[in-house]
Design an enzyme around this catalytic site. Structure first.
Site, PDB file in Angstrom:
ATOM      1  N   ASP A   1      25.478  18.962 -18.046  1.00  0.00           N
ATOM      2  CA  ASP A   1      24.624  19.266 -16.900  1.00  0.00           C
ATOM      3  C   ASP A   1      25.357  19.177 -15.568  1.00  0.00           C
ATOM      4  OD1 ASP A   1      22.716  19.272 -18.843  1.00  0.00           O
ATOM      5  OD2 ASP A   1      21.386  17.831 -17.869  1.00  0.00           O
TER       6      ASP A   1
ATOM      7  N   HIS B   1      27.633  15.146 -18.626  1.00  0.00           N
ATOM      8  CA  HIS B   1      27.773  15.795 -17.321  1.00  0.00           C
ATOM      9  C   HIS B   1      29.210  16.229 -17.104  1.00  0.00           C
ATOM     10  CE1 HIS B   1      24.164  13.301 -16.970  1.00  0.00           C
ATOM     11  NE2 HIS B   1      23.720  14.266 -16.186  1.00  0.00           N
TER      12      HIS B   1
HETATM   13 NI    NI Z   1      21.220  16.905 -13.713  1.00  0.00          NI
END
Ligand code: NI
Length: 492
Positions: free
Chosen positions: A306, A446
């Site tokens: 993400d 991430h």
């Molecule tokens: Ni996010």
């Protein structure tokens, strides 16, 4: 300025300690609990262009129930005078956040949410200009503000709007063009107020005139937010309450070049006609390589990343390529827009691209229109770059309400394994946590953290050793129909 940053972080540590003590006493006395605990600071730098980088400061993060959130992006350039100013601007907002967050009752249903992001309006050898947007939310009460920071690179100074004009007379002439347009817009709004009769409407406008004239007067305070596009269309942003009462919201007025160009100083005139040249002829999308795995038959796990694309994404793509692994990237529209090449590479190398909103706002705090814009603008920029529209949504923070579900128009993909990679910046810890995933899991990671990227090679080898296929989300759900607006955390 460095000192300033250190002092500020230091003061936060003191704050945190103070919090802790107060929390203890507060529990005993049953009084308010302060909330600035569990703070994760984060300074990431990623390349926006060859000469402009994005710096971030975050408090509160993904997948926590942190009530108070702060996420600021600001530009970093090769010019110190610009960096000092932008850093100071971000820091003052952080100070404001800290003061507000400390006042929030731990039992309050909503905290404070501060966001800042920026766009590059202009970057030429003589001038750099940024449009900065701030979104400040105190629970249900929120405000959006725009600021333009325009820098003369030769004179090494920040320019004001009035600097664009040869003389005050020209600024006044400019205002004479703006006012009738703004007046027309406001009168249109008034005419829509069906509960008022004609006379009431006239009275309403009469009562507004004083504020209107004050708010549009030729001062740099009134004209502190503006931007222009490559065709030279100039937009002026007026804050809510600047021209009219709050129920009118904020106003923006756009002028075509021929309406204002003769008023601009000769030396700045060329800037408003900056033609963007598409630098890269090979930036054409291609169909990604399609892989077919039936996760109904073989044990699969989906890796998802993400908040990118970021400066670390390329390294991650190298690792995935070396290991012949496909993953899913939930990208931010605003980051995709400025990291086109990375997004296109991600797509071309066969990874799945999902929608993670435009700029990482908590969508549950926005109205339906704003939620739709967050989703659609992101879809649009991804489509423009890759030629393909995403079919999966992951709302920031995994935050969902009925508005988000109804606006999604695609399945909502969350996760069931969270290695807390934003919190523990340690590749070994992250790798160990991810490696514990079971069949049919969706892993949240991430690609904006270096340590996460560093963890991926050992994650891949550990999971492969256990016999898992690492797949894209669409492959994980192969043979299962996913419904729009419905939430999926793993294959069942
Ligand atoms: Ni996010």
């Amino acid at each position: 300025m460095k000192n300033f940053v250190i002092i500020s972080i230091f003061s936060l540590i003191i704050f945190s300690c103070k919090d802790f003590k107060e929390t203890n006493t507060a529990v005993e006395s049953g009084a308010q609990k302060p909330v600035l605990t569990n703070v994760a600071y984060d300074t990431i730098t990623s390349d926006l262009t060859d000469s402009i980088q994005i710096k971030n400061i975050r408090v509160g993060a993904e997948s926590t129930d942190e009530k108070n959130r702060f996420h600021v992006s600001y530009p970093n350039t090769k010019f110190n005078f610009i960096n000092e100013n932008e850093e100071g601007f971000a820091q003052s907002y952080l100070n404001e956040f800290e003061k507000s967050a400390i006042r929030i009752d731990a039992n309050a249903s909503a905290g404070v949410d501060f966001g800042q992001h920026f766009e590059v309006i202009e970057h030429s050898p003589t001038l750099m200009a940024f449009l900065i947007e701030r979104y400040t939310s105190y629970g249900n009460n929120y405000a959006e503000e725009f600021f333009t920071h325009m820098y003369d690179l030769k004179e090494k100074r920040m320019l004001k709007f009035s600097d664009l004009f040869e003389s005050p007379k020209q600024f006044s002439d400019f205002v004479k063009i703006i006012r009738p347009k703004a007046e027309l817009d406001l009168k249109k709004e008034i005419s829509k107020m069906e509960y008022l009769n004609q006379k009431d409407k006239q009275t309403m406008w009469k009562n507004m005139i004083e504020l209107f004239l004050e708010g549009t007067a030729p001062t740099d305070d009134n004209y502190s937010a503006f931007s222009w596009d490559k065709e030279g269309n100039l937009t002026i942003y007026f804050d809510k309450y600047q021209l009219a009462s709050g129920n009118f919201g904020s106003q923006k007025i756009t002028l075509k070049p021929k309406e204002y160009e003769q008023l601009i100083q000769t030396k700045y005139r060329a800037l408003f006609h900056f033609e963007l040249v598409e630098k890269d002829a090979e930036m054409k999308p291609e169909r990604p390589i399609s892989t077919k795995v039936d996760c109904g038959k073989v044990p699969c796990i989906a890796l998802t990343f993400d908040d990118g694309p970021s400066v670390y994404t390329d390294r991650l793509l190298d690792i995935l390529k070396d290991n012949n692994v496909k993953a899913t990237f939930f990208v931010l529209g605003k980051s995709a827009k400025v990291q086109r090449r990375t997004l296109l590479r991600t797509f071309k190398e066969g990874h799945q691209i999902g929608n993670h909103s435009w700029d990482h706002k908590d969508l549950t705090k926005l109205g339906a229109g704003s939620v739709q814009r967050q989703i659609e603008n992101t879809n649009e920029v991804i489509r423009e770059i890759t030629g393909s529209v995403p079919s999966l949504l992951r709302p920031p923070y995994g935050a969902i309400n009925s508005t988000v579900a109804n606006s999604a128009k695609m399945p909502i993909i969350l996760w069931n394994v969270d290695p807390l990679d934003w919190k523990d910046r340690d590749a070994d810890i992250v790798a160990e946590r991810i490696s514990k995933a079971n069949r049919n899991s969706i892993i949240l990671a991430h690609d904006i953290h270096k340590t996460t990227i560093e963890a991926i090679p050992s994650v891949i080898s550990a999971l492969k050793k256990k016999g898992y296929q690492l797949v894209r989300v669409d492959e994980l759900f192969s043979g299962i129909k996913l419904n729009d607006g419905e939430v999926y955390r793993q294959r069942k």
